[in-house]
Each structure stands twice: as C-alpha cells, then as structure tokens.
Design a protein around this motif. Structure first.
Motif, PDB file in Angstrom:
ATOM      1  N   SER A 209       0.338   4.000   2.859  1.00 53.72           N
ATOM      2  CA  SER A 209       0.739   3.753   4.250  1.00 53.72           C
ATOM      3  C   SER A 209       2.201   3.331   4.378  1.00 53.72           C
ATOM      4  O   SER A 209       2.767   3.379   5.459  1.00 53.72           O
ATOM      5  CB  SER A 209      -0.140   2.665   4.868  1.00 53.72           C
ATOM      6  OG  SER A 209       0.134   1.401   4.245  1.00 53.72           O
TER       7      SER A 209
ATOM      8  N   VAL B 128       3.161   0.278   4.056  1.00 53.39           N
ATOM      9  CA  VAL B 128       3.149  -1.066   4.624  1.00 53.39           C
ATOM     10  C   VAL B 128       3.071  -2.084   3.492  1.00 53.39           C
ATOM     11  O   VAL B 128       2.352  -1.874   2.518  1.00 53.39           O
ATOM     12  CB  VAL B 128       1.942  -1.239   5.576  1.00 53.39           C
ATOM     13  CG1 VAL B 128       1.798  -2.668   6.052  1.00 53.39           C
ATOM     14  CG2 VAL B 128       2.063  -0.285   6.755  1.00 53.39           C
TER      15      VAL B 128
ATOM     16  N   ASP C 241       0.869  -1.173   0.000  1.00 48.32           N
ATOM     17  CA  ASP C 241       0.000   0.000   0.000  1.00 48.32           C
ATOM     18  C   ASP C 241       0.907   1.224   0.000  1.00 48.32           C
ATOM     19  O   ASP C 241       1.500   1.545   1.037  1.00 48.32           O
ATOM     20  CB  ASP C 241      -0.895  -0.005   1.229  1.00 48.32           C
ATOM     21  CG  ASP C 241      -1.735   1.256   1.343  1.00 48.32           C
ATOM     22  OD1 ASP C 241      -1.747   2.074   0.393  1.00 48.32           O
ATOM     23  OD2 ASP C 241      -2.383   1.429   2.383  1.00 48.32           O
TER      24      ASP C 241
ATOM     25  N   ARG D  59       7.857  -2.491   5.950  1.00 43.28           N
ATOM     26  CA  ARG D  59       7.533  -1.091   5.697  1.00 43.28           C
ATOM     27  C   ARG D  59       8.484  -0.547   4.651  1.00 43.28           C
ATOM     28  O   ARG D  59       9.590  -1.058   4.482  1.00 43.28           O
ATOM     29  CB  ARG D  59       7.646  -0.271   6.972  1.00 43.28           C
ATOM     30  CG  ARG D  59       6.667  -0.784   8.017  1.00 43.28           C
ATOM     31  CD  ARG D  59       6.446   0.069   9.205  1.00 43.28           C
ATOM     32  NE  ARG D  59       6.026   1.425   9.062  1.00 43.28           N
ATOM     33  CZ  ARG D  59       4.798   1.852   8.775  1.00 43.28           C
ATOM     34  NH1 ARG D  59       3.855   0.984   8.526  1.00 43.28           N
ATOM     35  NH2 ARG D  59       4.508   3.134   8.727  1.00 43.28           N
TER      36      ARG D  59
END
Length: 167
Positions: A124, A126, A121, A148
């Motif tokens: 974000s 993440v 994503d 991340r």
C-alpha cells in the motif's frame, strides 16, 4: 512554492543546525540526492510539520542496515518480496529521515535510528513510525506518525505529515 502559499518569493536560509529556516507561518521539508531535489511546503495551521526524503533505489550495506533498522524491522523485511527486501533497508532509512525532518523543527530533539520503529506495508505504500515519548510530548502529538512511500525504478520517496487534531 512560497508564492503559492501567498508568501513573497525568497531564498530559504539555513539555521545554525543546518535545518531550513522557513518563513514565519510556513512548514516544510527539503531532500536532495544526485542532482534531484524535492520540496514540500504548507501553511502552518492544521499542518504542524512535514518531512520528505529522497533516496536512490539501491540497497544499503548490511552493517548499515543493522545500524538503521531495529531487530523488529529486520524481521519485517524478511517477509517482503525479494526485490523490495533488497532495498528495504534504504526504504526504512528514508522513512526514518522523513519522520526526523517532520518532528525536529517542533522538538529540536535529535533522534537515533534505533529510537524509531517503522511499520511499513510495501503493497500500500503506507507506514507508521513510533516516536520516543519525549519528542512526541514536545511535538504535542501522539506517539505514532503516519506516512507514505513511493518506489519507482530510480528513486525511493517518503513523506510524513503531522496534522493538528481537529477540535
């Protein structure tokens, strides 16, 4: 960094396969590109593995993107905003490098890019990575690792931590 973990400062040697030979009780990862280096270390315990990667914020060639990214990942990239889509192949390459570096010291199993599937994503930062069954079993973990990413004007940085399940 070793001193911060209560270990004596010492050079990090290299294993025969080119991977870092971390001192006993330490897990870590190294990445470098164009005169920049990043290192992540942790005491082995709850943290079983780490993987970091650093890449220049540049697109990769279309044929390399097809080599690195699965069909499902290329479809995911198609839905990203234009600027992120431009560097998306490099971002997924970096995420896969982090996953590889995290699992390899535990499994000693090489992975091909097409064996890993990344869901990322970009909003974000993440991502998750689906591992093939054999390395997941060898690492004693689930099939999915979580990480991340960070994209700045010059660099793409990704990281993954494999944690021991709490009992």
């Amino acid at each position: 960094l070793l001193g911060r973990l209560g270990r004596p400062s010492a050079p990090v040697l290299v294993n025969g396969d080119g991977s870092p030979a971390w001192p006993w009780g330490v897990v870590g990862s190294i990445s470098h590109a164009e005169g920049v280096c990043i290192v992540a270390l942790a005491a082995r315990g709850r943290i079983l593995g780490l993987g970091v990667d650093l890449e220049p914020r540049q697109p990769i060639e279309p044929q390399l993107c097809r080599f690195v990214c699965t069909e499902r990942e290329r479809a995911m990239l198609a839905g990203w905003p234009t600027e992120l889509r431009r560097i998306g192949g490099r971002l997924l390459f970096s995420a896969k490098e982090s996953v590889y570096k995290c699992q390899y010291p535990l499994t000693r199993m090489p992975l091909e890019y097409q064996e890993l599937t990344i869901e990322l994503d970009p909003g974000s930062g993440v991502f998750s990575a689906e591992l093939p069954l054999a390395p997941a079993a060898a690492a004693g973990t689930a099939l999915v690792l979580h990480g991340r990413c960070h994209v700045d004007p010059d660099w793409i940085v990704t990281g993954v931590t494999l944690r021991r399940e709490t009992e």
